[in-house]
Design a protein around this motif. Structure first.
Motif, PDB file in Angstrom:
ATOM      1  N   THR A 171      16.154  35.821  18.079  1.00  0.00           N
ATOM      2  CA  THR A 171      15.599  35.171  16.888  1.00  0.00           C
ATOM      3  C   THR A 171      14.128  34.855  17.112  1.00  0.00           C
ATOM      4  O   THR A 171      13.289  35.114  16.251  1.00  0.00           O
ATOM      5  CB  THR A 171      16.361  33.873  16.596  1.00  0.00           C
ATOM      6  N   LYS A 190      13.733  19.642   9.591  1.00  0.00           N
ATOM      7  CA  LYS A 190      14.193  20.647   8.637  1.00  0.00           C
ATOM      8  C   LYS A 190      14.777  19.980   7.390  1.00  0.00           C
ATOM      9  O   LYS A 190      14.764  20.533   6.314  1.00  0.00           O
ATOM     10  CB  LYS A 190      15.234  21.556   9.299  1.00  0.00           C
ATOM     11  N   THR A 191      15.307  18.774   7.570  1.00  0.00           N
ATOM     12  CA  THR A 191      15.871  18.058   6.429  1.00  0.00           C
ATOM     13  C   THR A 191      14.998  16.849   6.138  1.00  0.00           C
ATOM     14  O   THR A 191      14.569  16.180   7.058  1.00  0.00           O
ATOM     15  CB  THR A 191      17.289  17.563   6.766  1.00  0.00           C
ATOM     16  N   GLU A 223      10.891  26.179   2.814  1.00  0.00           N
ATOM     17  CA  GLU A 223      12.199  25.877   2.228  1.00  0.00           C
ATOM     18  C   GLU A 223      13.220  26.928   2.627  1.00  0.00           C
ATOM     19  O   GLU A 223      14.358  26.627   2.958  1.00  0.00           O
ATOM     20  CB  GLU A 223      12.091  25.866   0.697  1.00  0.00           C
ATOM     21  N   GLN A 224      12.770  28.181   2.541  1.00  0.00           N
ATOM     22  CA  GLN A 224      13.694  29.278   2.819  1.00  0.00           C
ATOM     23  C   GLN A 224      14.011  29.362   4.322  1.00  0.00           C
ATOM     24  O   GLN A 224      15.133  29.647   4.703  1.00  0.00           O
ATOM     25  CB  GLN A 224      13.078  30.584   2.320  1.00  0.00           C
ATOM     26  N   ILE A 225      13.013  29.059   5.140  1.00  0.00           N
ATOM     27  CA  ILE A 225      13.246  29.090   6.586  1.00  0.00           C
ATOM     28  C   ILE A 225      14.185  27.956   6.988  1.00  0.00           C
ATOM     29  O   ILE A 225      15.065  28.121   7.838  1.00  0.00           O
ATOM     30  CB  ILE A 225      11.896  28.939   7.340  1.00  0.00           C
ATOM     31  N   ASN A 226      14.014  26.805   6.342  1.00  0.00           N
ATOM     32  CA  ASN A 226      14.807  25.637   6.729  1.00  0.00           C
ATOM     33  C   ASN A 226      16.294  25.795   6.452  1.00  0.00           C
ATOM     34  O   ASN A 226      17.114  25.121   7.066  1.00  0.00           O
ATOM     35  CB  ASN A 226      14.284  24.386   6.023  1.00  0.00           C
ATOM     36  N   VAL A 227      16.674  26.656   5.512  1.00  0.00           N
ATOM     37  CA  VAL A 227      18.103  26.828   5.270  1.00  0.00           C
ATOM     38  C   VAL A 227      18.712  27.915   6.163  1.00  0.00           C
ATOM     39  O   VAL A 227      19.897  28.166   6.100  1.00  0.00           O
ATOM     40  CB  VAL A 227      18.420  27.169   3.788  1.00  0.00           C
ATOM     41  N   THR A 228      17.889  28.536   6.984  1.00  0.00           N
ATOM     42  CA  THR A 228      18.443  29.518   7.923  1.00  0.00           C
ATOM     43  C   THR A 228      18.914  28.785   9.173  1.00  0.00           C
ATOM     44  O   THR A 228      18.515  27.644   9.421  1.00  0.00           O
ATOM     45  CB  THR A 228      17.388  30.553   8.339  1.00  0.00           C
ATOM     46  N   PRO A 229      19.752  29.436   9.983  1.00  0.00           N
ATOM     47  CA  PRO A 229      20.218  28.762  11.207  1.00  0.00           C
ATOM     48  C   PRO A 229      19.167  28.745  12.318  1.00  0.00           C
ATOM     49  O   PRO A 229      19.506  28.439  13.449  1.00  0.00           O
ATOM     50  CB  PRO A 229      21.423  29.609  11.631  1.00  0.00           C
ATOM     51  N   VAL A 230      17.897  29.053  12.017  1.00  0.00           N
ATOM     52  CA  VAL A 230      16.848  29.016  13.041  1.00  0.00           C
ATOM     53  C   VAL A 230      16.765  27.609  13.619  1.00  0.00           C
ATOM     54  O   VAL A 230      16.686  26.634  12.887  1.00  0.00           O
ATOM     55  CB  VAL A 230      15.489  29.407  12.428  1.00  0.00           C
ATOM     56  N   GLN A 287      13.190  27.068  18.305  1.00  0.00           N
ATOM     57  CA  GLN A 287      12.834  28.472  18.078  1.00  0.00           C
ATOM     58  C   GLN A 287      11.666  28.564  17.107  1.00  0.00           C
ATOM     59  O   GLN A 287      10.732  29.340  17.306  1.00  0.00           O
ATOM     60  CB  GLN A 287      14.023  29.237  17.490  1.00  0.00           C
ATOM     61  N   THR A 303       7.380  28.531   1.547  1.00  0.00           N
ATOM     62  CA  THR A 303       8.204  29.430   2.370  1.00  0.00           C
ATOM     63  C   THR A 303       9.042  28.663   3.382  1.00  0.00           C
ATOM     64  O   THR A 303      10.045  29.161   3.869  1.00  0.00           O
ATOM     65  CB  THR A 303       7.326  30.441   3.115  1.00  0.00           C
ATOM     66  N   ILE A 315      10.762  35.979  14.961  1.00  0.00           N
ATOM     67  CA  ILE A 315       9.802  35.044  14.364  1.00  0.00           C
ATOM     68  C   ILE A 315       8.387  35.385  14.824  1.00  0.00           C
ATOM     69  O   ILE A 315       7.439  35.427  14.045  1.00  0.00           O
ATOM     70  CB  ILE A 315      10.158  33.587  14.722  1.00  0.00           C
TER      71      ILE A 315
END
Lengths: 369, 307
Positions: free
Chosen positions: A3, A366-367, A207-214, A218, A205, A7
């Motif tokens: 991962t 992230k949250t 927002e979209q990264i924060n909902v991934t399991p990254v 990482q 952008t 990135i």
């Protein structure tokens, strides 16, 4: 691990697709080295000197000729009185007045010590000091000429021989260039990282990264590593310029230098990331980064020696990673210091690196609540 | 599948969500409908684990949105209202990147996005920032689907998109539903409600009602008349003179009047007979659409609040 790789790959695509970024990475070191290293010098050339020659004698003319012979001075006018000379100083047409009193001629023959007066425009205090120093040298050499007896140091057997170590010719660039290299990686590292996460916030952008399991680490590592590599690349580029343009001596070990820089860059980049997580817009991030960069760099001993700073500034520099890095660079490059001498410095930088990195990771959320 | 239990969210003094409660069943296409500022985005961000609720609980497949965010991020696909992909990466690169961070590959889940991707095929090498609005939405949907989620959260996917692209988009959603996905979608457009199995009407952070679009219309207890004339702008102030039990509002080219009593039409007619210039007005009894239901529920809700 995979991962992280993706990135980093993404960051590099974005960096090299940007129209300005590659130019910044090559252009900034070039400009900084060429402009700053040449411009930031303490050598004061072309002092415009005006002479108030009240003596109008053979001796006074000889003294003036000495000044005219010096490459540091340009005698712009000689007046028989003081008033007009002062007028030129006031108007800013002259930097310095040499006043030769009426009793100057023949003073040494009468057994007196001849006196002259130097008046210097001290608005720029630093330059004024240097100019006065140069003027004294000229006068002293003149004094030796007219009478071997008139010297400032009594000649009674005690002799001084000055030796300057590590920078024998007192070349100002030798002192400045390592500092400019430090300045370069600091500015570049701090700004690139400070603007990066904010940019993702501004564009949405993130927002979209924060909902991934990254994972948090990482993401942070994926942001740090590309800029870390770029800054090290720029340091290498800057060192090459320093070597070939300024013939900067490089006595110490280059791997050690890069190791020190790697540690230091973790501090700078983490600091940039902390700014990035706090700010909401690139404009805010820019202002905060500028503020800190200026304070840390100004106090770091880059332009003025730390030894001549007030106590509070010295205390501040115990906490200033930039100061440690500049010191380390100068030690490695100019003195050839090795790991033995740098041991404690490296430890401090490592502590800073760990502390700032964990802060940066902690502060990125992230949250939101 | 999705259960919300008295979920509230306050920002300072503003109550963005007020005890929102509803359930979404497995395999459903569920719509959250409400005007701008109703709290749709706040609701979706809570479900997407990006925002913590102030009070209440929400679960997706029995996973709590606060505690089990790690699991949820793997099984949900979220598409924010604002375009959130990298504008400087190409269509392909965006898709590849999101597949990779979800630890999967585009080829593995291609079957799910094939429909959508046929639209995007000609623009593979184009940067996402240079796509049209409709194409951006389709790319965002592809990226939200690339890890084959079990539930899709789409926040206003059709806002700012032309009518043709909107129709296409709903077609795509129906196909996805057939493949077994549960879809939660929000929209400010009342006319899009018909595409959903069930809808929740949201206003000022409160749920006004949850029903099927049909059930909502059947539940409508008022009598509704539509008045058409040459100058609807003049008609509205006239009809506002009706007593308080009449509700008068404009809907497109029509003025609509709703009333509990069947004989309300007599009062309307009496009002129109006061002047000759209203002779040409046509009155007809109309079937309520979702917007009428929304307005009726909204007013009921207001009355309840005042009592």
């Amino acid at each position: 691990m995979r991962t992280l790789f993706y990135i980093i790959q993404k960051e590099f695509i974005q960096i090299f697709r940007d129209r300005l970024m590659p130019r910044i990475i090559i252009g900034v070191p070039l400009l900084q080295m060429l402009v700053l290293a040449y411009a930031a010098t303490f050598e004061v050339k072309d002092t415009r000197l005006v002479v108030a020659d009240l003596s109008l004698s053979e001796d006074s003319r000889q003294l003036i000729a000495h000044f005219e012979g010096s490459r540091f001075f340009k005698v712009v006018a000689v007046f028989p009185d003081y008033k007009e000379a002062e007028h030129l100083l006031l108007k800013g047409k002259a930097h310095q007045i040499l006043v030769i009193p009426a009793d100057f001629a023949g003073a040494s023959h009468r057994g007196e010590v001849p006196r002259v007066q130097i008046l210097t425009d001290a608005v720029d205090a630093l330059a004024a000091g240097v100019r006065t120093g140069y003027a004294l040298q000229v006068i002293e050499s003149f004094g030796k000429n007219i009478s071997p007896k008139v010297t400032s140091i009594p000649n009674d057997g005690l002799q001084f021989k000055e030796l300057f170590w590590y920078n024998p010719s007192l070349n100002y660039q030798t002192y400045m260039v390592p500092g400019i290299l430090a300045h370069l990686v600091t500015i570049l590292g701090m700004f690139l990282s400070a603007l990066n996460i904010v940019k993702e916030k501004e564009r949405g952008t993130i927002e979209q990264i924060n909902v991934t399991p990254v994972k948090k680490y990482q993401f942070i590592a994926g942001k740090l590593l590309p800029f870390w590599l770029l800054a090290l690349f720029d340091l290498a580029f800057g060192l090459l310029l320093a070597k070939f343009i300024f013939q900067l001596p490089m006595l110490g070990s280059i791997p050690l230098l890069f190791f020190t820089a790697s540690l230091y860059l973790v501090v700078v980049l983490s600091f940039g990331l902390i700014i990035s997580t706090l700010a909401e817009t690139q404009q805010q991030a820019m202002f905060i980064a500028w503020f800190f960069a200026i304070v840390f760099l100004m106090l770091s001993g880059l332009f003025t020696p730390i030894d001549s700073m007030p106590i509070w500034a010295k205390v501040f520099n115990y906490f200033n990673p930039v100061a440690y890095f500049i010191k380390a660079l100068r030690m490695i490059l100019l003195k050839g210091s090795g790991i033995k001498e740098l041991w404690s410095l490296l430890c401090i930088l490592a502590i800073y690196a760990i502390a700032s990195l964990s802060f940066a990771t902690r502060w990125y959320r992230k949250t939101s609540s | 599948m999705v259960i919300l239990n008295r979920v509230s969210k306050t920002f300072g003094k503003i109550k963005a969500l007020d005890e929102v409660t509803f359930q979404v069943n497995e395999g459903e296409l569920f719509g959250v409908i409400g005007p701008d500022g109703a709290g749709k985005t706040t609701l979706f961000r809570i479900l997407a684990t990006l925002l913590l609720p102030t009070e209440g609980h929400a679960t997706i497949k029995k996973h709590d949105v606060v505690q089990d965010f790690g699991v949820l991020r793997k099984i949900t696909g979220y598409m924010p209202g604002q375009f959130s992909l990298y504008p400087d990466l190409t269509v392909e690169e965006n898709l590849e990147f999101y597949a990779r961070v979800f630890r999967t590959r585009v080829e593995d889940n291609y079957s799910l996005i094939r429909d959508i991707f046929t639209y995007l095929e000609p623009f593979r090498k184009r940067r996402a920032g240079n796509l049209s609005g409709g194409m951006k939405q389709k790319l965002a949907l592809s990226c939200a689907l690339i890890h084959r989620p079990e539930i899709l959260l789409l926040d206003e996917p059709t806002t700012g998109v032309d009518p043709v692209s909107r129709a296409e988009f709903w077609g795509l959603l129906h196909n996805l539903q057939k493949q077994g996905l549960t879809i939660l979608v929000s929209t400010p457009y009342m006319d899009e409600a018909a595409h959903c199995n069930r809808i929740a009407l949201l206003r000022q952070g409160r749920i006004l009602g949850v029903n099927t679009p049909k059930g909502l219309q059947e539940e409508y207890s008022l009598h509704l008349w539509g008045l058409k004339g040459e100058r609807p702008a003049l008609l509205l102030p006239l009809l506002r003179q009706l007593p308080a039990e009449f509700r008068v509002y404009a809907a497109g080219q029509e003025v609509r009047v709703a009333c509990r009593e069947r004989n309300g039409i007599e009062k309307i007619k009496a009002l129109l007979e006061t002047s000759e210039k209203w002779d040409h007005i046509q009155i007809s009894l109309v079937q309520p659409d979702v917007e009428d239901c929304f307005i009726a529920l909204m007013q009921e809700n207001n009355e309840l609040q005042y009592k």
